[in-house]
Design an enzyme around this catalytic site. Sequence first.
Site, PDB file in Angstrom:
ATOM      1  N   TYR A 108      26.488  40.999  -2.846  1.00 35.41           N
ATOM      2  CA  TYR A 108      27.412  39.692  -2.629  1.00 35.41           C
ATOM      3  C   TYR A 108      27.956  39.286  -3.982  1.00 35.41           C
ATOM      4  O   TYR A 108      27.227  39.540  -5.073  1.00 35.41           O
ATOM      5  CB  TYR A 108      26.563  38.621  -2.174  1.00 35.41           C
ATOM      6  CG  TYR A 108      27.261  37.232  -1.655  1.00 35.41           C
ATOM      7  CD1 TYR A 108      28.491  37.184  -0.965  1.00 35.41           C
ATOM      8  CD2 TYR A 108      26.830  36.217  -2.185  1.00 35.41           C
ATOM      9  CE1 TYR A 108      29.167  35.968  -0.864  1.00 35.41           C
ATOM     10  CE2 TYR A 108      27.327  34.951  -2.039  1.00 35.41           C
ATOM     11  CZ  TYR A 108      28.390  34.967  -1.319  1.00 35.41           C
ATOM     12  OH  TYR A 108      29.200  33.785  -1.094  1.00 35.41           O
TER      13      TYR A 108
ATOM     14  N   TYR B 189      23.594  29.755  -3.918  1.00 33.97           N
ATOM     15  CA  TYR B 189      23.197  31.030  -4.032  1.00 33.97           C
ATOM     16  C   TYR B 189      22.164  31.324  -5.021  1.00 33.97           C
ATOM     17  O   TYR B 189      22.133  31.810  -6.023  1.00 33.97           O
ATOM     18  CB  TYR B 189      24.200  32.089  -3.812  1.00 33.97           C
ATOM     19  CG  TYR B 189      23.745  33.406  -3.384  1.00 33.97           C
ATOM     20  CD1 TYR B 189      23.892  33.522  -2.246  1.00 33.97           C
ATOM     21  CD2 TYR B 189      23.616  34.669  -4.315  1.00 33.97           C
ATOM     22  CE1 TYR B 189      23.395  35.070  -1.449  1.00 33.97           C
ATOM     23  CE2 TYR B 189      23.191  35.747  -3.566  1.00 33.97           C
ATOM     24  CZ  TYR B 189      23.219  36.098  -2.433  1.00 33.97           C
ATOM     25  OH  TYR B 189      22.777  37.061  -2.078  1.00 33.97           O
TER      26      TYR B 189
HETATM   27  P1  NAI Z   1      19.727  40.357   8.025  1.00 29.19           P
HETATM   28  O1  NAI Z   1      19.080  39.140   8.460  1.00 29.19           O
HETATM   29  O2  NAI Z   1      20.670  41.038   9.415  1.00 29.19           O
HETATM   30  O3  NAI Z   1      19.322  41.547   7.122  1.00 29.19           O
HETATM   31  C1  NAI Z   1      18.373  41.243   6.238  1.00 29.19           C
HETATM   32  C2  NAI Z   1      17.018  42.029   6.826  1.00 29.19           C
HETATM   33  O4  NAI Z   1      16.152  42.220   5.563  1.00 29.19           O
HETATM   34  C3  NAI Z   1      16.301  41.681   7.952  1.00 29.19           C
HETATM   35  O5  NAI Z   1      16.424  42.399   8.973  1.00 29.19           O
HETATM   36  C4  NAI Z   1      15.085  41.113   7.339  1.00 29.19           C
HETATM   37  O6  NAI Z   1      14.119  41.485   8.298  1.00 29.19           O
HETATM   38  C5  NAI Z   1      15.014  42.313   6.106  1.00 29.19           C
HETATM   39  N1  NAI Z   1      13.860  42.284   5.057  1.00 29.19           N
HETATM   40  C6  NAI Z   1      13.868  41.109   4.334  1.00 29.19           C
HETATM   41  N2  NAI Z   1      12.783  41.406   3.528  1.00 29.19           N
HETATM   42  C7  NAI Z   1      12.467  42.657   3.839  1.00 29.19           C
HETATM   43  C8  NAI Z   1      11.354  43.462   3.073  1.00 29.19           C
HETATM   44  N3  NAI Z   1      10.688  43.018   2.239  1.00 29.19           N
HETATM   45  N4  NAI Z   1      11.430  44.928   3.786  1.00 29.19           N
HETATM   46  C9  NAI Z   1      12.080  45.299   4.603  1.00 29.19           C
HETATM   47  N5  NAI Z   1      13.073  44.446   5.117  1.00 29.19           N
HETATM   48  C10 NAI Z   1      13.294  43.129   4.851  1.00 29.19           C
HETATM   49  O7  NAI Z   1      21.051  39.712   7.176  1.00 29.19           O
HETATM   50  P2  NAI Z   1      22.430  40.369   6.437  1.00 29.19           P
HETATM   51  O8  NAI Z   1      23.216  39.176   6.306  1.00 29.19           O
HETATM   52  O9  NAI Z   1      23.066  41.250   7.489  1.00 29.19           O
HETATM   53  O10 NAI Z   1      21.926  40.837   5.241  1.00 29.19           O
HETATM   54  C11 NAI Z   1      21.906  42.188   4.773  1.00 29.19           C
HETATM   55  C12 NAI Z   1      22.321  42.536   3.591  1.00 29.19           C
HETATM   56  O11 NAI Z   1      23.688  41.859   3.273  1.00 29.19           O
HETATM   57  C13 NAI Z   1      21.553  41.828   2.503  1.00 29.19           C
HETATM   58  O12 NAI Z   1      21.387  42.611   1.032  1.00 29.19           O
HETATM   59  C14 NAI Z   1      22.294  40.691   2.124  1.00 29.19           C
HETATM   60  O13 NAI Z   1      22.148  40.054   0.753  1.00 29.19           O
HETATM   61  C15 NAI Z   1      23.790  41.323   2.332  1.00 29.19           C
HETATM   62  N6  NAI Z   1      24.783  40.148   2.176  1.00 29.19           N
HETATM   63  C16 NAI Z   1      25.088  39.306   3.200  1.00 29.19           C
HETATM   64  C17 NAI Z   1      25.970  38.523   3.170  1.00 29.19           C
HETATM   65  C18 NAI Z   1      26.134  37.379   4.546  1.00 29.19           C
HETATM   66  O14 NAI Z   1      27.014  36.304   4.359  1.00 29.19           O
HETATM   67  N7  NAI Z   1      25.482  37.632   5.408  1.00 29.19           N
HETATM   68  C19 NAI Z   1      27.056  38.541   2.268  1.00 29.19           C
HETATM   69  C20 NAI Z   1      27.067  39.677   1.469  1.00 29.19           C
HETATM   70  C21 NAI Z   1      25.977  40.173   1.434  1.00 29.19           C
END
Ligand code: NAI
Length: 286
Positions: free
Chosen positions: A172, A182
């Site tokens: 991000y 953030y």
């Molecule tokens: P999401 O909630 O679908 O995915 C995050 C996942 O990480 C979840 O499934 C959670 O269970 C898992 N997780 C957390 N801690 C963990 C651990 N210790 N071990 C294994 N899994 C773990 O949300 P999202 O937004 O799709 O996130 C995916 C990636 O995208 C992340 O790196 C996030 O920072 C990034 N991102 C998200 C943005 C947004 O606006 N949603 C923008 C830019 C980047």
Amino acid sequence: RGKKAFIAGVADDQGFGWAIAKALQEAGAEVSLGVWVPALNIFETSYRRGKFDESRKLSNGKLMEFKHIYPMDAVFDTFADVPEDVATNKRYAGNSGWTVSEVAERVEKDIGKIDILVHSLANGPEVVKPLLETSRKGYLAALSASAYSLVSMVQRFGPLMNQGGAVISLTYNASNRIIPGYGGGMSSAKAALESDTRVLAYEAGRKYKIRVNTISAGPLGSRAAKAIGFIDDMIKYSYENAPIQKELDAIEVGNVAAFLLSPLASGVTGHTMFVDNGLNTMGLAT
Ligand code: NAI
């Protein structure tokens, strides 16, 4: 030959990991998942009950399937690293083999070599706190879950990857630009993730002949993003100010991930690619 993919960080059908899984299956890949241990039970129950069936639909009418679903916690590298209170926690105790090295061993045993590794996870326990109020513990936890986890995965899965394979993660733009809200060291973790993408591209490129890239995504109302609290404002801000005035669909990130993970991108490594409707290019809010 169909490509084999492992995706860490899917626990529902709302996030980027799910969309990447879908884009990869549309392209003919076989997909296995690593699901965060505390989220596994509800994910599997919802999956069995058909809660995701609508979003599992592929363009050929079939439903997306996962070859294997593993419990995983990317904060721990080996079982010896797991503290007693986690090992005996009731959400963890029923599962085993969920540290990064153990998941890699299970993948090698069940699947053999893989072509694609996806890191779509982040966690920052103090994300709602400004950096000025973030504790050392919270900061290091954000770095551990959100940045070192990629290093650990490439260390452990690199040896199982076919030459020409590729790794991708999600970052991000708070790494480069000030995004008030953030917090908790998450902006620092994303800066580390992007820098590590370059260094890993070099090291794993030389050692395993694989590519390592990251996608800098625009705002999406995933579960993780909702936990930060200001995602609706971010989506609105992006809609109002980005060159392309539309809401970002997770599948747009999924499709770019499928491209970067495919031989079409065989010359691209160490790169941070924006998939954000162009918001990062603006110098002035409109
Ligand atoms: P999401 O909630 O679908 O995915 C995050 C996942 O990480 C979840 O499934 C959670 O269970 C898992 N997780 C957390 N801690 C963990 C651990 N210790 N071990 C294994 N899994 C773990 O949300 P999202 O937004 O799709 O996130 C995916 C990636 O995208 C992340 O790196 C996030 O920072 C990034 N991102 C998200 C943005 C947004 O606006 N949603 C923008 C830019 C980047």
